[in-house]
Write a protein that holds these residues in place. Structure first.
Motif, PDB file in Angstrom:
ATOM      1  N   ALA A   1       0.721  -1.194   0.003  1.00 13.51           N
ATOM      2  CA  ALA A   1      -0.025  -0.038   0.011  1.00 13.51           C
ATOM      3  C   ALA A   1       0.797   1.070   0.125  1.00 13.51           C
TER       4      ALA A   1
ATOM      5  N   PHE B   1      -4.758  -8.830  -6.926  1.00 15.79           N
ATOM      6  CA  PHE B   1      -4.647  -7.922  -5.732  1.00 15.79           C
ATOM      7  C   PHE B   1      -4.955  -6.600  -6.103  1.00 15.79           C
TER       8      PHE B   1
ATOM      9  N   ILE C   1      -4.922  -2.417  -5.482  1.00 18.14           N
ATOM     10  CA  ILE C   1      -4.827  -1.248  -4.393  1.00 18.14           C
ATOM     11  C   ILE C   1      -5.131  -0.126  -5.115  1.00 18.14           C
TER      12      ILE C   1
ATOM     13  N   ARG D   1      -5.848   4.204  -4.668  1.00 21.18           N
ATOM     14  CA  ARG D   1      -5.644   5.567  -3.723  1.00 21.18           C
ATOM     15  C   ARG D   1      -6.210   6.655  -4.405  1.00 21.18           C
TER      16      ARG D   1
ATOM     17  N   LEU E   1     -13.901   0.017  -6.573  1.00 22.37           N
ATOM     18  CA  LEU E   1     -13.374  -1.370  -5.956  1.00 22.37           C
ATOM     19  C   LEU E   1     -14.581  -2.314  -5.276  1.00 22.37           C
TER      20      LEU E   1
ATOM     21  N   GLY F   1     -14.325  -5.717  -3.546  1.00 16.69           N
ATOM     22  CA  GLY F   1     -13.641  -5.184  -2.685  1.00 16.69           C
ATOM     23  C   GLY F   1     -14.290  -3.977  -1.906  1.00 16.69           C
TER      24      GLY F   1
ATOM     25  N   SER G   1      -9.108  -1.625  -1.523  1.00 16.17           N
ATOM     26  CA  SER G   1      -8.625  -2.780  -1.998  1.00 16.17           C
ATOM     27  C   SER G   1      -9.373  -3.903  -2.399  1.00 16.17           C
TER      28      SER G   1
ATOM     29  N   THR H   1      -9.564  -8.228  -3.770  1.00 16.05           N
ATOM     30  CA  THR H   1      -9.036  -9.481  -4.023  1.00 16.05           C
ATOM     31  C   THR H   1      -9.812 -10.372  -5.163  1.00 16.05           C
TER      32      THR H   1
END
Length: 440
Positions: free
Chosen positions: A232, A259, A261, A263, A275, A280, A288, A290
């Motif tokens: 992250a 996966f 991530i 921001r 997400l 997620g 995040s 998966t």
């Protein structure tokens, strides 16, 4: 632990080049010792300076130069055991009538000889004070908890340094329970990166795509990863380096799983909303997901993210939603003693100066502290007001107001429509906006 408040002035201070652990510790001391004043050295670390530029009026903090040392009867020192590292209080060293208390996690030899101390080998000094706060059932505000978590995380490398103890982790958990916000904390911390993180960052800088979507700059990258590491912080740094409004990184592991991530620093891009489409979630600024779908590819995930960015647009809170009104204004000829009376009665820190319905200047509490002569109090406010006043429009985003106040290091931002002042944004308004969004 002695907790009886002294009848005279008691202060808590920390070392020069103050870090978050030092700042957090002296604020915590004011909670443990009622009546204590937090004294911050003039020189602080850059990230602490950035934090204080926005939050300084949320805490009762003064500079060492403002302390009347002859009135001090108790000195609480935090995060150092050496007099030379303190700012302007060394003359209290040999005063018999000053009670000296020490809170520290450094076990090295120092020259501060306290009447009482709490010194232990632990990751951060704030952990020791947090233990006592918890023992005394002292509730914290989300802002206080966030500051304390900043101190703890900075000194423990987010609980990864070898000096970290189980108690540091328990203290972090307690602060999160008290409402500490991880996203805000991460924004003010300088991260530590290992070799794997550096390689991931290099690949992102080399291969990630840049997209312009609805006026916002978005970085989207795909990275193969075969080792479980903290990622992250890399995504966060990548976004800052390329100056993107948002970044999404798809990590592909050896087993073929994915996966993601994300921001975002732009209120219009809600990471959580995007997400959620992949099972997620998270927060508007961080999240995040998966993805364990053997039928999909990193390219397909990337295209879905881009499509979602085109479809989803979140309206951010506007200045009009957070500003205070009506605004207290005075005429340019108003004497300074009247300005002082208005501030005291209305419990405000700034007054706007208007003439013919036009903004002419602003005078703040700090300006009053500059008055040294009695005759100055009878002088008109126009002689002391700041004529270069930064303003903002009501339709501007609340985040823009916060950024402007940090950049210019100001605590008051008049809201102007046309030439008319219709409201004002203060640091308190910004703090309420930021921390009012915390989950309960």
């Amino acid at each position: 632990m002695p907790i009886n408040a002294s009848e005279s002035m008691q202060i808590a201070t920390t070392h020069r080049n103050t870090d978050f652990d030092g700042l957090a510790s002296i604020i915590a001391a004011t909670l443990l010792y009622p009546g204590t004043v937090a004294v911050c050295p003039k020189n602080v670390n850059p990230n602490v300076h950035r934090f204080l530029s926005l939050h300084k009026t949320s805490f009762d903090i003064i500079l060492a130069s403002e302390v009347k040392l002859e009135e001090v009867t108790r000195l609480i020192v935090a995060d150092t055991n050496q007099w030379r590292r303190l700012d302007r209080v060394e003359q209290l060293k040999d005063r018999d009538n000053v009670e000296l208390l020490l809170w520290d996690h450094h076990l090295g030899i120092g020259d501060i000889n306290p009447h009482w101390q709490c010194v232990e080998k632990i990751g951060a000094t704030i952990t020791l004070l947090t233990r006592e706060l918890k023992a005394q059932n002292i509730a914290l505000t989300p802002l206080q908890a966030t500051l304390f978590l900043l101190g703890l995380y900075e000194d423990t490398g987010q609980l990864t340094f070898s000096s970290t103890t189980p108690e540091d982790a328990r203290a972090a958990a307690f602060l999160l329970e008290q409402g500490a916000d991880l996203n805000i904390a991460v924004d003010f911390l300088n991260m530590a990166y290992g070799e794997v993180q550096k390689k991931v960052l290099f690949r992102l800088m080399r291969d990630a795509e840049q997209h312009e979507i609805k006026g916002k700059r978005v970085g989207i990258g795909v990275v193969q990863i075969n080792k479980h590491v903290e990622l992250a912080m890399v995504v966060q740094l990548y976004g800052k380096i390329v100056n993107a409004d948002a970044v999404f990184v798809i990590f592909v592991n050896e087993s073929g799983g994915f996966f993601v991530i994300g921001r975002s620093s732009a209120p219009e891009i809600n990471v959580n909303t995007i997400l959620q489409r992949f099972g997620g979630g998270g927060h508007p600024g961080a999240g995040s997901a998966t993805i364990n779908d053997s039928q999909t590819t990193s390219g397909a995930i990337r295209q879905k993210i881009i499509a979602a960015l085109h479809e989803v647009q979140r309206g951010g809170a506007q200045v009009a939603d957070m500003m205070s009104f009506p605004v207290t204004t005075v005429a340019p000829e108003t004497p300074m003693h009247e300005i002082q009376r208005i501030m005291e009665e209305e419990k405000i820190r700034g007054v706007l100066v208007e003439e013919d319905d036009c903004l002419r200047g602003i005078v703040v509490l700090w300006d009053l502290k500059k008055l040294r002569l009695q005759k100055q109090w009878n002088s008109p406010v126009k002689a002391f007001m700041n004529r270069k006043v930064a303003t903002i429009a009501p339709e501007a985003l609340a985040s823009e107001a916060a950024d402007l106040m940090v950049q210019k290091n100001i605590g008051h931002l008049p809201v102007v429509q046309g030439e008319k002042v219709i409201g004002i944004v203060t640091r308190t308004d910004v703090i309420n906006y930021l921390y009012g969004m915390l989950p309960s």
